[in-house]
Scaffold this motif. Structure first.
Motif, short mmCIF file in Angstrom:
data_model
loop_
_atom_site.label_atom_id
_atom_site.label_comp_id
_atom_site.label_asym_id
_atom_site.label_seq_id
_atom_site.Cartn_x
_atom_site.Cartn_y
_atom_site.Cartn_z
N SER A 52 38.18 43.00 51.73
CA SER A 52 37.65 41.72 51.27
C SER A 52 38.79 40.73 51.09
CB SER A 52 36.90 41.90 49.95
OG SER A 52 35.84 42.79 50.09
N ASP A 53 38.44 39.43 51.16
CA ASP A 53 39.45 38.40 50.92
C ASP A 53 38.74 37.07 50.68
OD1 ASP A 53 41.94 37.13 50.67
OD2 ASP A 53 42.80 38.40 52.24
N SER A 89 37.07 23.20 54.28
CA SER A 89 37.11 24.42 55.08
C SER A 89 38.31 25.25 54.68
CB SER A 89 37.17 24.10 56.58
OG SER A 89 38.37 23.42 56.89
N GLY A 90 38.29 26.52 55.03
CA GLY A 90 39.40 27.42 54.74
C GLY A 90 39.25 28.73 55.48
N SER A 91 40.33 29.49 55.58
CA SER A 91 40.29 30.75 56.33
C SER A 91 41.32 31.72 55.77
CB SER A 91 40.55 30.50 57.82
OG SER A 91 41.84 29.93 58.01
N SER A 100 40.80 42.33 58.60
CA SER A 100 39.67 41.41 58.55
C SER A 100 40.17 39.97 58.62
CB SER A 100 38.85 41.61 57.27
OG SER A 100 39.63 41.29 56.12
N ALA A 101 39.29 39.09 59.06
CA ALA A 101 39.56 37.66 59.07
C ALA A 101 38.27 36.95 58.71
CB ALA A 101 40.07 37.20 60.44
N ASN A 143 32.21 32.53 59.09
CA ASN A 143 32.59 33.31 60.26
C ASN A 143 33.53 34.42 59.85
OD1 ASN A 143 32.28 30.26 61.27
ND2 ASN A 143 31.68 31.63 62.93
N GLY A 144 33.58 35.48 60.67
CA GLY A 144 34.46 36.59 60.36
C GLY A 144 34.60 37.56 61.50
N GLY A 145 35.47 38.57 61.30
CA GLY A 145 35.72 39.60 62.29
C GLY A 145 37.02 40.31 62.01
N PRO A 146 37.44 41.20 62.91
CA PRO A 146 38.76 41.82 62.76
C PRO A 146 39.87 40.79 62.93
CG PRO A 146 37.37 43.03 64.31
CD PRO A 146 36.69 41.73 64.05
#
Length: 220
Positions: A52-53, A89-91, A100-101, A143-146
């Protein structure tokens, strides 16, 4: 000097109605605000065990508000609605173990709130200090993924929850005030999966918001 006392009394009588009128916060009003918002947006991946992040989106908010107030003595009761656009926005990228991303964006938001205020003065300016409590709603993209694949999947969700804040309206002129406001909003948790990149992989995101605004209020 006997004529001085009646002149002083007459001058005070003429000035008093102007002070009362300037302190009146009753009736309809509207205005616009700009501001800054930052979020705690915590992404989790319970179905695959990725770390998680927090994508921590932040950015500008801009919009308008309308409201109505009733004054009783120095207390002011009322209600207010607002609507705002945003570029917040942020990432994040987390390379711990099973990587994870994630990314999140706020598109727009609004609220319906009660207002309870206290009419006084700040220096020479009639001023309304107020608290506000109500319900907020907002439209988000997640949005997300490896980490290596980036944010190849995601979803949109409209969230709602409790919003609470404090503010100050200070008169610039008889019907115009400058506004400063802070508000906290708990938007709860969004739910969706990472299709089309990773269909079936759930990524709930819990969202809390802190927002600071400055604006102008016009009383009618």
């Amino acid at each position: 000097m006997s004529f001085v006392r009646p002149l002083i009394i007459a001058a005070a009588a003429l000035c008093a109605p102007q002070v009362v009128a300037a302190q009146d916060w009753s009736g309809f009003y509207a205005g616009g605000t700009i501001g800054y918002t930052n979020h705690d947006a915590r992404h989790s991946f319970p179905s695959v065990g990725a770390p998680s992040d927090d994508s921590s989106p932040d950015g500008a908010i801009y919009g308008g508000f309308v409201g109505y107030g009733v004054q009783n003595g120095q207390l002011v009761f009322g209600g207010e609605i607002d609507f705002e656009g945003s570029n917040a926005s942020g990432s994040f990228v987390n390379n711990t173990g099973f990587t994870s991303a994630g990314r999140s964006e706020l598109n727009w938001q609004g609220s319906i709130r009660a207002i309870l205020g206290y009419a006084t003065s700040l220096g020479s300016k009639p001023t309304l200090f107020y608290g506000t409590l109500g319900w907020a709603y907002g439209d988000f993209d997640f949005n997300g993924g490896p980490a290596g694949a980036g944010t190849a999947g995601g979803y949109s969700d409209e969230l709602d929850g409790l919003t609470v804040g404090l503010g100050v309206d200070a008169r610039l002129a008889a019907q115009t005030s400058v506004r400063f406001e802070y508000r906290y909003t708990d938007y709860g948790t969004a739910s969706g999966d990472l299709a089309p990149g990773f269909p079936g992989v759930a990524m709930p995101v819990s969202v809390e918001q802190h927002a600071f605004r400055v604006g102008l209020r016009l009383d009618f």
